[in-house]
Design an enzyme around this catalytic site. Structure first.
Site, PDB file in Angstrom:
ATOM      1  N   HIS A  52     -45.559  -7.920  51.358  1.00  0.00           N
ATOM      2  CA  HIS A  52     -44.216  -7.743  51.938  1.00  0.00           C
ATOM      3  C   HIS A  52     -43.134  -8.384  51.072  1.00  0.00           C
ATOM      4  O   HIS A  52     -41.967  -8.043  51.218  1.00  0.00           O
ATOM      5  CB  HIS A  52     -44.159  -8.223  53.394  1.00  0.00           C
ATOM      6  CG  HIS A  52     -44.135  -9.705  53.598  1.00  0.00           C
ATOM      7  ND1 HIS A  52     -45.270 -10.439  53.872  1.00  0.00           N
ATOM      8  CD2 HIS A  52     -43.124 -10.592  53.588  1.00  0.00           C
ATOM      9  CE1 HIS A  52     -44.941 -11.706  54.023  1.00  0.00           C
ATOM     10  NE2 HIS A  52     -43.653 -11.832  53.855  1.00  0.00           N
TER      11      HIS A  52
ATOM     12  N   ASP B  73     -52.231  -8.909  52.746  1.00  0.00           N
ATOM     13  CA  ASP B  73     -50.811  -8.994  52.389  1.00  0.00           C
ATOM     14  C   ASP B  73     -50.602  -9.591  50.990  1.00  0.00           C
ATOM     15  O   ASP B  73     -50.137 -10.709  50.842  1.00  0.00           O
ATOM     16  CB  ASP B  73     -50.089  -9.825  53.459  1.00  0.00           C
ATOM     17  CG  ASP B  73     -48.586  -9.592  53.450  1.00  0.00           C
ATOM     18  OD1 ASP B  73     -48.063  -9.122  52.435  1.00  0.00           O
ATOM     19  OD2 ASP B  73     -47.935  -9.895  54.465  1.00  0.00           O
TER      20      ASP B  73
ATOM     21  N   SER C  81     -43.850 -17.388  52.444  1.00  0.00           N
ATOM     22  CA  SER C  81     -44.651 -16.202  52.189  1.00  0.00           C
ATOM     23  C   SER C  81     -45.025 -16.127  50.727  1.00  0.00           C
ATOM     24  O   SER C  81     -44.182 -16.315  49.857  1.00  0.00           O
ATOM     25  CB  SER C  81     -43.878 -14.948  52.569  1.00  0.00           C
ATOM     26  OG  SER C  81     -44.130 -14.662  53.896  1.00  0.00           O
TER      27      SER C  81
HETATM   28  N1  ARG Z   1     -43.970 -12.075  59.478  1.00  0.00           N
HETATM   29  C1  ARG Z   1     -44.092 -12.199  58.071  1.00  0.00           C
HETATM   30  C2  ARG Z   1     -42.842 -12.845  57.461  1.00  0.00           C
HETATM   31  O1  ARG Z   1     -42.037 -13.378  58.163  1.00  0.00           O
HETATM   32  C3  ARG Z   1     -44.472 -10.891  57.432  1.00  0.00           C
HETATM   33  C4  ARG Z   1     -43.486  -9.772  57.539  1.00  0.00           C
HETATM   34  C5  ARG Z   1     -43.864  -8.461  56.905  1.00  0.00           C
HETATM   35  N2  ARG Z   1     -44.624  -7.581  57.764  1.00  0.00           N
HETATM   36  C6  ARG Z   1     -44.128  -6.691  58.667  1.00  0.00           C
HETATM   37  N3  ARG Z   1     -44.963  -5.973  59.380  1.00  0.00           N
HETATM   38  N4  ARG Z   1     -42.851  -6.508  58.867  1.00  0.00           N
HETATM   39  O2  ARG Z   1     -42.236 -12.480  56.516  1.00  0.00           O
HETATM   40  N1  GLU Z   2     -43.705 -14.051  56.486  1.00  0.00           N
HETATM   41  C1  GLU Z   2     -42.899 -15.204  56.270  1.00  0.00           C
HETATM   42  C2  GLU Z   2     -42.160 -15.154  54.933  1.00  0.00           C
HETATM   43  O1  GLU Z   2     -41.778 -14.117  54.474  1.00  0.00           O
HETATM   44  C3  GLU Z   2     -43.736 -16.397  56.406  1.00  0.00           C
HETATM   45  C4  GLU Z   2     -44.039 -16.569  57.800  1.00  0.00           C
HETATM   46  C5  GLU Z   2     -43.283 -17.689  58.408  1.00  0.00           C
HETATM   47  O2  GLU Z   2     -42.114 -17.541  58.785  1.00  0.00           O
HETATM   48  O3  GLU Z   2     -43.919 -18.750  58.481  1.00  0.00           O
HETATM   49  O4  GLU Z   2     -41.833 -16.150  54.352  1.00  0.00           O
END
Ligand code: ARG
Ligand code: GLU
Length: 713
Positions: free
Chosen positions: A84, A220, A647
């Site tokens: 991502h 990911d 991330s």
């Molecule tokens: N939650 C993760 C972060 O904050 C991954 C986001 C990407 N994935 C998604 N299905 N939108 O960035």
């Molecule tokens: N998916 C998050 C990022 O893009 C990390 C997840 C979180 O917020 O801890 O940094």
């Protein structure tokens, strides 16, 4: 719940021994935690983690594109980050013919690696406390203007001293709301190429259904490579550049894992707000987040349906959808978690402890006795401006996209005379015309129109002052929509480009009559004239109060474990490989496997679609050396305190080897930006052995695995 209402001092005192997981530590100060980390199983020294004069782990950690983290894993500049995090790059190389989102992409050799304009990766050279130098010559009696000017001058000088005669860049950032300042010197690489990405059915497996959720089965990751000039220094993209030779790269932890194993996350967490006052936390939970959630719910209802109905829209909107959906879902988890934790009451009881402590000495009472009361009072008066500010962000920046073009045109006419004078008008217009290609490649006016209608209604409803009869609130959104989406130059590529190509001074008058532009102008003017400065003043005043409040915490509770809120600088957090009990009667085990991927498949939900190859691979059970006791681990959780920006961060084992890539938190832990709960807060990691299995066995890119160093013990 009771066990949280510990006394403030007690809570902080126990934190150190029992729950060392809270906290995002500054690398140059890590020596203070070395013994605790060793007690938890770490075999490294503080100098192995951070050293300025010799290579150390930090030299393998990169700030990726400003918002994510990445790590070097080979002597040839090979870089791993999340799928991502590289998503917009992958998307920009994709089209219906070359659908890398759907099918993945793997460069077979250096020549096939794809350049990405604007993408950078930065290595931190060093970080130092420069508080005394920043404050040099500043007197406590100075007014804020004099003070700010003196600080600015000192900062400029320090940056100059740190960078003159080098190819480095530097910045000075406030920590603890300006109680401390640190200088961060960095080396910014500008040629970062895409090497490979798995298909969405691996890299985004589970999609939004599983996002922020455990159990998780997302692969990911994506693979990049840093290129440098022949002198191994950063250089702009060029065919002559060569793969970067890192100072340090992470070997791969290629051995069995078990709960209790030491884990450390090294990366660039973006922002936490551990110190906010109780009244403000209540405002976030009860007012701000619900309104933001509602705005995004409306956009997503439109985008999701349109993406399901058409492959073309799916490709156009996939990156935008992911970013809107991500914060949306996080916020829901966050307010749910804060409510379940009864976080506001915990805050209040900690605040009472603080006040009680302040009352024990006259000088504390004078300095800190009113800190909390003042913050709550300011919050009551001023949070309305933060609310309006964030609603405008949701509407004008996240919402209908015609406003993006409007912003560019507004700048153009604002700067028109100056551009003419400097002879830069035509190049500026050419840039806007070029930008139109990128914009309209990912734009569907029908989708935008529906978003416009829903969000304009909601925005006006949310922000209308009581009894206001202001012009804005009399709009008939349906009528506006019809005109804007059939006539405005902002909603159609031909109209937009024709307008720019024929641009003359008198076009300004024409633009001002364009209904779409006119509307933007009304909203944007309202935002800058009525909201922005009030919000900034609120924020500045709150920062000043927080500065004093936090100074009080350090002074009055010297034995507590203090750490500075995340601010997009390099930090370390440690804990262990560990499951959790998210709620009464529930247990989360600490890892998931490939079998779980197959179990989620074929449930009718498109987020769990697989390509036939995965089913075949699973049937053949060809896991090679990547399995542990016959199981292929996909993800695991750890008790490390992380946030957005972490991330792509490496999760590092006791000996400094790479166990996996951090990519998420569980839903129950998204509240940790405000309050960390050691029982529930877990970060989610994709196991490096799964990453390598995908490269080697699934994608046939074994040459990449061969670049890395595997540590089998
Ligand atoms: N939650 C993760 C972060 O904050 C991954 C986001 C990407 N994935 C998604 N299905 N939108 O960035
Ligand atoms: N998916 C998050 C990022 O893009 C990390 C997840 C979180 O917020 O801890 O940094």
């Amino acid at each position: 719940m009771k066990k949280y209402i510990l006394s403030f001092s007690l809570l902080f005192a126990t934190v150190l021994q029992v729950f060392a997981e809270e906290g995002m530590l500054i690398p140059s100060l890590i020596a203070a935690f070395e013994s605790d980390m060793k007690a938890k199983g770490m075999k490294l020294s503080a100098k192995d983690i951070y050293d300025v004069n010799n290579s150390s782990l930090k030299d393998a950690i990169m700030h990726f594109g400003g918002g994510c983290t990445a790590e070097l894993v080979s002597g040839k500049g090979l870089l791993l980050t999340n799928h991502h995090c590289g998503y917009s790059q992958v998307q920009s190389h994709s089209s219906l013919e070359k659908d890398y989102l759907k099918n993945g992409f793997w460069a077979k050799n250096f020549a096939e690696e794809l350049p990405n304009a604007g993408l950078t990766a930065s290595r931190m050279v060093r970080i130092d406390d420069v508080t005394a130098s920043v404050m040099f010559g500043v007197k406590s009696t100075d007014n804020s203007l004099v003070r700010d000017a003196a600080i600015r001058k000192n900062v400029e000088q320090l940056i100059k001293d740190a960078t003159t005669g080098t190819h480095y860049e530097a910045e000075i950032k406030p920590f603890n709301y300006g109680n401390d300042y640190y200088i961060i010197v960095k080396e910014v690489f500008k040629d970062v190429r895409l090497v490979g990405t798995p298909p969405n059915s691996i890299g985004k497996f589970g999609g939004d259904t599983d996002n922020w959720v455990w159990p998780r089965h997302t692969g990911d990751f994506s693979v990049f490579r840093i290129y440098a000039g022949v002198d191994n220094k950063p250089a702009a993209f060029s065919d002559k550049n060569v793969p970067y030779t890192p100072i340090h790269f992470l070997p791969i932890s290629f051995q069995n894992r078990k709960p209790g194993d030491f884990t450390m996350v090294y990366g660039f967490p973006g922002e936490t707000e551990q110190h906010v006052v109780s009244g403000y936390l209540k405002f976030i939970i009860e007012k701000q987040r619900p309104a933001q959630i509602k705005m995004r719910e409306k956009s997503l209802s439109v985008i999701d349906a349109a993406m399901r109905a058409s492959d073309e829209v799916r490709i156009k909107y996939s990156a935008k959808q992911a970013s809107i959906a991500n914060a949306y879902k996080k916020w829901i988890g966050q307010i749910d978690g804060l409510k379940r934790l009864d976080a506001v009451s915990i805050k209040v009881s900690r605040e009472n402890e603080y006040n009680t402590m302040a009352s024990t000495k006259p000088e504390w009472s004078k300095m800190y006795g009113q800190a909390i009361e003042l913050m709550n009072k300011l919050n009551d008066e001023g949070n309305q401006w933060e609310f309006k500010y964030n609603m405008a962000i949701e509407y004008l920046y996240v919402g209908p996209e015609l406003y993006k073009l409007a912003r560019g045109l507004k700048d153009l006419i604002k700067n028109h005379d100056r551009l003419v004078e400097k002879g830069e008008l035509n190049t500026t217009i050419d840039k806007l015309i070029k930008g139109a290609d990128g914009f309209f490649k990912n734009y569907d006016s029908k989708v935008d129109q529906q978003i416009f209608e829903l969000l304009t209604e909601e925005y006006l409803k949310q922000t209308q002052p009581a009894n206001s009869s202001g012009e804005m609130y009399k709009y008939n959104v349906g009528d506006l929509s019809k005109v804007i989406y059939s006539k405005s130059i902002l909603t159609n590529k031909e109209r937009y480009v024709a307008f720019l190509k024929g641009f003359k001074k008198k076009s300004i008058a024409k633009l001002k009559k364009d209904t779409g532009y006119k509307l933007y102008d009304v909203f944007a003017t309202d935002f800058t004239d009525n909201t922005l400065s009030k919000y900034q003043a609120f924020d500045d005043q709150m920062t000043a109060l927080l500065k004093n409040y936090v100074a009080g915490k350090y002074e009055m509770f010297p034995n507590a474990k203090h750490w500075s809120d995340a601010n997009s600088t390099l930090r370390i957090t440690y804990g262990q490989l560990e499951g959790s009990s998210p709620a009464d009667g529930m247990m989360y085990t600490e890892h998931t496997t490939l079998d779980g991927i197959i179990a989620k498949y074929n449930t009718g939900n498109p987020d769990f679609e697989l390509l036939p190859r995965m089913l075949e691979m699973h049937k053949n059970k060809d896991y090679g050396d990547y399995a542990q006791n016959g199981e292929l681990w996909v993800c695991f959780t750890g008790s490390n305190h992380t946030t957005g920006g972490n991330s792509g961060s490496p999760v590092i084992d006791a000996k400094g080897n790479l166990m996996g890539l951090n990519f998420d938190r569980t839903w129950e832990s998204t509240m940790s930006d405000y309050m960390f709960d050691p029982n529930r807060c877990r970060n989610v990691v994709v196991d490096i052995r799964y990453v390598m299995w995908v490269m080697d066995k699934y994608a046939g890119a074994k040459h990449l695995v061969d670049e890395m160093v595997l540590v089998k013990e």
